[in-house]
Write an enzyme that holds these catalytic residues in place. Structure first.
Site, PDB file in Angstrom:
ATOM      1  N   GLU A  46     -11.440   0.801  -2.966  1.00  0.00           N
ATOM      2  CA  GLU A  46     -10.709   1.331  -1.814  1.00  0.00           C
ATOM      3  C   GLU A  46      -9.441   2.020  -2.292  1.00  0.00           C
ATOM      4  O   GLU A  46      -9.212   2.203  -3.490  1.00  0.00           O
ATOM      5  CB  GLU A  46     -10.369   0.192  -0.844  1.00  0.00           C
ATOM      6  CG  GLU A  46      -9.555  -0.918  -1.459  1.00  0.00           C
ATOM      7  CD  GLU A  46      -9.466  -2.169  -0.586  1.00  0.00           C
ATOM      8  OE1 GLU A  46     -10.138  -2.204   0.457  1.00  0.00           O
ATOM      9  OE2 GLU A  46      -8.741  -3.100  -0.966  1.00  0.00           O
ATOM     10  N   ASP A  56       0.813  -1.224   0.000  1.00  0.00           N
ATOM     11  CA  ASP A  56       0.000   0.000   0.000  1.00  0.00           C
ATOM     12  C   ASP A  56       0.844   1.272   0.000  1.00  0.00           C
ATOM     13  O   ASP A  56       0.636   2.166   0.835  1.00  0.00           O
ATOM     14  CB  ASP A  56      -0.938   0.019   1.206  1.00  0.00           C
ATOM     15  CG  ASP A  56      -1.698  -1.281   1.386  1.00  0.00           C
ATOM     16  OD1 ASP A  56      -2.190  -1.802   0.377  1.00  0.00           O
ATOM     17  OD2 ASP A  56      -1.786  -1.777   2.518  1.00  0.00           O
TER      18      ASP A  56
END
Length: 551
Positions: A180, A20
């Protein structure tokens, strides 16, 4: 006029567990932050001048007091710090994140710093209630600050108090599960909303939409997804969850996560790693993201440089740690949750580790039985092929007293080689996620430092061995285990840590082993990478035979 030639480089640029990524460029220096879940210190900041050499310059979450009480009530193996975003505005660096599953605590956390090269500069967290993961930060031209989260939702935010405004739905994505990881960019009068879709496994992807107004409506790119390796035979899989940024010359780049698993998606012990890709973004047009591969060609990279402040190591460098008295524990070594005070101390005998009452598996029961009672410290595995070794001085006298080395994914998936007492005999115990065997320590090795070793001479197998620190020619191989044991399962979001542990295996009461329990001392900590696989058959540098090497 001669235009500079494109650069060739290799992915991943941040090898090892670095999922991420979020990245920015400030005054010619690039900064990235990645997820850390329940490991501590958390949210590492990496800095680079050239997009290839990344120095670990600080941790955003480096003191328990920044988020008092959060770590020790977190039970899950993949809870904690989820998908932070780093941004810079008016002289201040901001990192915003959600801390997942700390019962009774606000999940939203915002940290600030004016010097990301200094741990102490990172503020205590501004906390705020939030029900969605992956917060983004965006400053609009009118000075308003917005947070976008999973869903995809948008809220205005007060940066001092953390107060959030009414949530607005922006764009649900293109139909993939779990929209997301949003990031908003404003360019040529458009607000671009880039997100991740498809879950975090083989169907992971990046999609994008844009609008003339920040609150929408948003129009999807006609050829979404703009980045994915799903449905391909590529070595790099799970490609997604990206961020875009410019270099000092105005070229656009992107970072995202990927897994070196191939389409079989079975063996990937380093988990989700950070990859770099060039981006073409012409005026008024959609960004074009170059597909992720092991060997990349794109915009001219900045000149190679390691001229960066701070005292942390570069991510791909070897560890050469002798734990001199008075020196701090190296920055790239981390714990599984905040450790107990005094559990790890640099002494004149090396790194002293107080035995924890629980073994590495511990318990999922929170503070007393899964967090502070485990004594483990490790570094990310950052190479496909590597050798790790450390010298252990330890004199157990009772069954259950144990210290050793481990390849650790979660408390439910780890491989260990420990020194123990079995039937009154000093022994080695090899434990591969519950499958154990014991071997007597050779006569003459007692009361001498023993060098324990973990090695990967192939990308699919861990080999554990031991030798006398004073005579490394007499190496004894004590066990091998498949890398599939540390791939996915209880830890699909995390990656393998290589390190040491010490436990009394449940003796004592509460958090404490009996008072007479010996301590373990570790010295001459060495980690040396040999090669990175950039495809199923190619390595950089050229593969070398490390099966006979000892560090």
């Amino acid at each position: 006029m001669t235009l500079p030639e494109n650069s060739t480089y290799y992915n991943p640029v941040l090898p090892g567990w670095h999922s991420d990524p979020s990245c920015i460029q400030v005054n010619g220096t690039f900064y990235c932050v990645t997820s850390t879940f329940i490991s501590f210190p958390g949210l590492p900041i990496y800095a680079s001048k050239d997009l290839v050499n990344w120095k670990h310059v600080s941790h955003v979450w480096n003191r328990e007091s920044q988020l008092p009480g959060y770590s020790w009530i977190t039970e899950g193996q993949q809870d904690g710090m989820y998908a932070a975003t780093i941004r810079f505005n008016d002289g201040v660096f901001y990192v915003i994140c959600e801390y997942l599953d700390a019962p009774g605590k606000d999940a939203g956390v915002l940290f600030k710093s004016t010097d990301p090269f200094d741990d102490a500069s990172w503020s205590n967290a501004v906390t705020f209630p939030v029900s969605k993961i992956d917060p983004d930060l965006f400053w609009d031209d009118d000075g308003k600050v917005y947070v976008a989260t999973q869903g995809i939702q948008l809220q205005e935010m007060n940066m001092n108090t953390g107060r959030l405004g009414v949530a607005r739905d922006l764009w649900p994505g293109t139909g993939g599960v779990w929209p997301e990881g949003p990031h908003i960019y404003k360019r040529d009068g458009y607000y671009y909303l880039m997100i991740a879709e498809g879950g975090t496994a083989e169907d992971h992807s990046i999609t994008i939409a844009r609008s003339r107004n920040i609150t929408g409506p948003y129009t999807a790119h006609p050829r979404n997804p703009i980045m994915t390796n799903r449905g391909t035979q590529e070595y790099f899989q799970t490609v997604g969850h990206g961020d875009l940024f410019q270099d000092a010359q105005g070229n656009w780049w992107g970072m995202c996560l990927a897994t070196r698993s191939g389409p079989a998606y079975k063996s990937y012990p380093m988990g989700r790693e950070t990859v770099l890709f060039p981006v073409t973004w012409n005026t008024g047009d959609w960004p074009i993201l170059q597909p992720v591969r092991g060997r990349m060609s794109g915009w001219p990279l900045p000149e190679p440089s390691r001229d960066l402040p701070g005292d942390g190591p570069f991510n791909s460098d070897p560890d050469v740690y002798d734990f001199p008295l008075g020196e701090p524990i190296p920055r790239n070594l981390v714990y599984w949750r905040v450790p107990r005070d005094g559990a790890f101390t640099v002494t004149d005998k090396g790194l002293q580790v107080v035995l924890g009452r629980n073994d590495l598996a511990g318990s999922k029961g929170g503070a007393e039985y899964g967090a502070r009672a485990i004594s483990f410290i490790g570094r990310r595995q950052t190479h496909s092929l590597f050798t790790f070794s450390v010298d252990l001085s330890f004199a157990p006298w009772k069954a259950g007293q144990e210290a050793g080395v481990t390849a650790f994914l979660t408390q439910e998936a780890n491989i260990q080689l420990g020194v123990v007492i079995v039937d009154s005999q000093l022994s080695f115990r090899f434990n591969a996620s519950g499958r154990t065997n014991t071997t007597a320590v050779p006569s003459g090795w007692a009361n001498q430092p023993i060098r324990l070793q973990i090695q990967m001479a192939t990308p699919d197998t861990y080999t554990f061995a031991a030798m006398l620190a004073s005579d490394t020619r007499k190496k004894v191989v004590l066990g091998t285990a498949s890398a599939e044991l540390l791939s996915g399962g209880s830890g699909p979001f995390v990656g393998t840590l290589i390190g040491v542990y010490a436990t009394c295996n449940g003796a004592g009461t509460g958090l404490d082993c009996p008072s007479c329990t010996p301590k373990a001392y570790f010295n001459r900590w060495r980690y040396t990478g040999a090669a990175q696989y950039i495809s199923a058959t190619e390595t950089v540098p050229s593969q070398v035979d490390i099966s006979k090497s000892v560090v």
